[in-house]
Design a protein around this motif. Structure first.
Motif, PDB file in Angstrom:
ATOM      1  N   VAL A  37     -31.209   0.290   3.594  1.00 22.84           N
ATOM      2  CA  VAL A  37     -31.337   1.651   4.123  1.00 22.84           C
ATOM      3  C   VAL A  37     -30.487   1.848   5.378  1.00 22.84           C
ATOM      4  O   VAL A  37     -29.874   2.890   5.567  1.00 22.84           O
ATOM      5  CB  VAL A  37     -32.818   1.976   4.431  1.00 22.84           C
ATOM      6  N   THR A  38     -30.448   0.845   6.251  1.00 21.41           N
ATOM      7  CA  THR A  38     -29.751   0.994   7.531  1.00 21.41           C
ATOM      8  C   THR A  38     -28.294   0.543   7.496  1.00 21.41           C
ATOM      9  O   THR A  38     -27.536   0.846   8.412  1.00 21.41           O
ATOM     10  CB  THR A  38     -30.464   0.192   8.629  1.00 21.41           C
ATOM     11  N   GLY A  39     -27.919  -0.215   6.468  1.00 17.23           N
ATOM     12  CA  GLY A  39     -26.566  -0.751   6.410  1.00 17.23           C
ATOM     13  C   GLY A  39     -26.375  -1.999   7.250  1.00 17.23           C
ATOM     14  O   GLY A  39     -25.270  -2.520   7.353  1.00 17.23           O
ATOM     15  N   ASP A  40     -27.431  -2.502   7.855  1.00 16.03           N
ATOM     16  CA  ASP A  40     -27.362  -3.720   8.658  1.00 16.03           C
ATOM     17  C   ASP A  40     -27.628  -4.911   7.747  1.00 16.03           C
ATOM     18  O   ASP A  40     -28.761  -5.356   7.586  1.00 16.03           O
ATOM     19  CB  ASP A  40     -28.371  -3.672   9.797  1.00 16.03           C
ATOM     20  N   VAL A  41     -26.552  -5.406   7.132  1.00 17.52           N
ATOM     21  CA  VAL A  41     -26.666  -6.477   6.147  1.00 17.52           C
ATOM     22  C   VAL A  41     -26.135  -7.814   6.681  1.00 17.52           C
ATOM     23  O   VAL A  41     -25.661  -8.645   5.924  1.00 17.52           O
ATOM     24  CB  VAL A  41     -25.958  -6.088   4.828  1.00 17.52           C
ATOM     25  N   GLN A  42     -26.258  -8.020   7.984  1.00 19.31           N
ATOM     26  CA  GLN A  42     -25.842  -9.283   8.578  1.00 19.31           C
ATOM     27  C   GLN A  42     -26.563 -10.438   7.868  1.00 19.31           C
ATOM     28  O   GLN A  42     -27.751 -10.348   7.555  1.00 19.31           O
ATOM     29  CB  GLN A  42     -26.181  -9.291  10.083  1.00 19.31           C
ATOM     30  N   TRP A  43     -25.846 -11.527   7.615  1.00 20.61           N
ATOM     31  CA  TRP A  43     -26.366 -12.621   6.815  1.00 20.61           C
ATOM     32  C   TRP A  43     -27.669 -13.207   7.356  1.00 20.61           C
ATOM     33  O   TRP A  43     -28.507 -13.673   6.594  1.00 20.61           O
ATOM     34  CB  TRP A  43     -25.316 -13.722   6.645  1.00 20.61           C
ATOM     35  N   ILE A  44     -27.877 -13.176   8.657  1.00 16.75           N
ATOM     36  CA  ILE A  44     -29.091 -13.760   9.228  1.00 16.75           C
ATOM     37  C   ILE A  44     -30.354 -13.033   8.751  1.00 16.75           C
ATOM     38  O   ILE A  44     -31.453 -13.562   8.800  1.00 16.75           O
ATOM     39  CB  ILE A  44     -29.020 -13.817  10.770  1.00 16.75           C
ATOM     40  N   HIS A  45     -30.170 -11.809   8.240  1.00 19.01           N
ATOM     41  CA  HIS A  45     -31.281 -11.028   7.704  1.00 19.01           C
ATOM     42  C   HIS A  45     -31.396 -11.146   6.181  1.00 19.01           C
ATOM     43  O   HIS A  45     -32.506 -11.193   5.657  1.00 19.01           O
ATOM     44  CB  HIS A  45     -31.130  -9.540   8.046  1.00 19.01           C
ATOM     45  N   VAL A  46     -30.262 -11.178   5.477  1.00 19.19           N
ATOM     46  CA  VAL A  46     -30.294 -10.980   4.018  1.00 19.19           C
ATOM     47  C   VAL A  46     -29.830 -12.165   3.171  1.00 19.19           C
ATOM     48  O   VAL A  46     -29.881 -12.088   1.950  1.00 19.19           O
ATOM     49  CB  VAL A  46     -29.473  -9.723   3.625  1.00 19.19           C
ATOM     50  N   ASP A  47     -29.410 -13.244   3.787  1.00 22.69           N
ATOM     51  CA  ASP A  47     -28.913 -14.394   3.022  1.00 22.69           C
ATOM     52  C   ASP A  47     -29.784 -15.624   3.299  1.00 22.69           C
ATOM     53  O   ASP A  47     -29.489 -16.415   4.212  1.00 22.69           O
ATOM     54  CB  ASP A  47     -27.451 -14.666   3.379  1.00 22.69           C
ATOM     55  N   PRO A  48     -30.858 -15.802   2.517  1.00 18.09           N
ATOM     56  CA  PRO A  48     -31.769 -16.922   2.766  1.00 18.09           C
ATOM     57  C   PRO A  48     -31.093 -18.300   2.703  1.00 18.09           C
ATOM     58  O   PRO A  48     -31.424 -19.179   3.512  1.00 18.09           O
ATOM     59  CB  PRO A  48     -32.822 -16.790   1.663  1.00 18.09           C
TER      60      PRO A  48
END
Length: 160
Positions: free
Chosen positions: A40-51
């Protein structure tokens, strides 16, 4: 009848200044919630979305929730949009308006799988036109951790 319609609400709230008003239920932060917020926010930094990458490269060994995701959960964590909350905390209220935040801090990361809950303290209540301006302090705790995930000071105006 008082000249100021907000006077009854003000008299109700002023004795509670400095008191903790509410402690919410625990909410587990799962990867799906983090991913949806990222989308939704476009904040797809790996620390959030790449387990997988986070497990190897992050200082936390896992993904972490966005600070703004934690902040955005305040209505849920405080149950402040539930009709029973309004009746209990704002007797005679017709309308509540979010005026914004004075201070926000994110002292500790929210690692995926953590459980959060919010504590609400009334900081101030004063007349504002025909309503009452209220300042709350919200502390979002992480279960089992000393430092909170978020501390925020919020301002609302309530109109009878």
């Amino acid at each position: 009848m008082s000249a100021n319609p907000g006077e009854n609400l003000l008299h109700f709230m002023q004795p509670q200044i400095g008191q903790e008003l509410h402690v919410g239920e625990w909410l587990e932060i799962v990867q799906q919630r983090i991913d949806r917020f990222a989308e939704v926010t476009g904040d797809v930094q790996w620390i959030h979305v790449d387990p997988e990458r986070s497990a190897k490269e992050s200082p936390y060994g896992a993904t972490v929730a966005h600070g703004f995701l934690t902040l955005s959960l305040l209505p849920y964590l405080t149950q402040s949009n539930h009709p029973d909350y309004f009746r209990k905390n704002y007797p005679g209220m017709r309308l509540r308006v979010n005026m914004g935040l004075n201070k926000v801090r994110f002292p500790a990361p929210v690692i995926v799988g953590s459980r959060l809950r919010a504590r609400t303290t009334l900081q101030n209540a004063e007349p504002s036109g025909e309503g009452v301006q209220i300042i709350y302090k919200f502390t979002i705790e992480i279960e089992g951790k000393e430092k909170p995930a978020c501390v925020a000071e919020s301002m609302v105006r309530v109109f009878p």
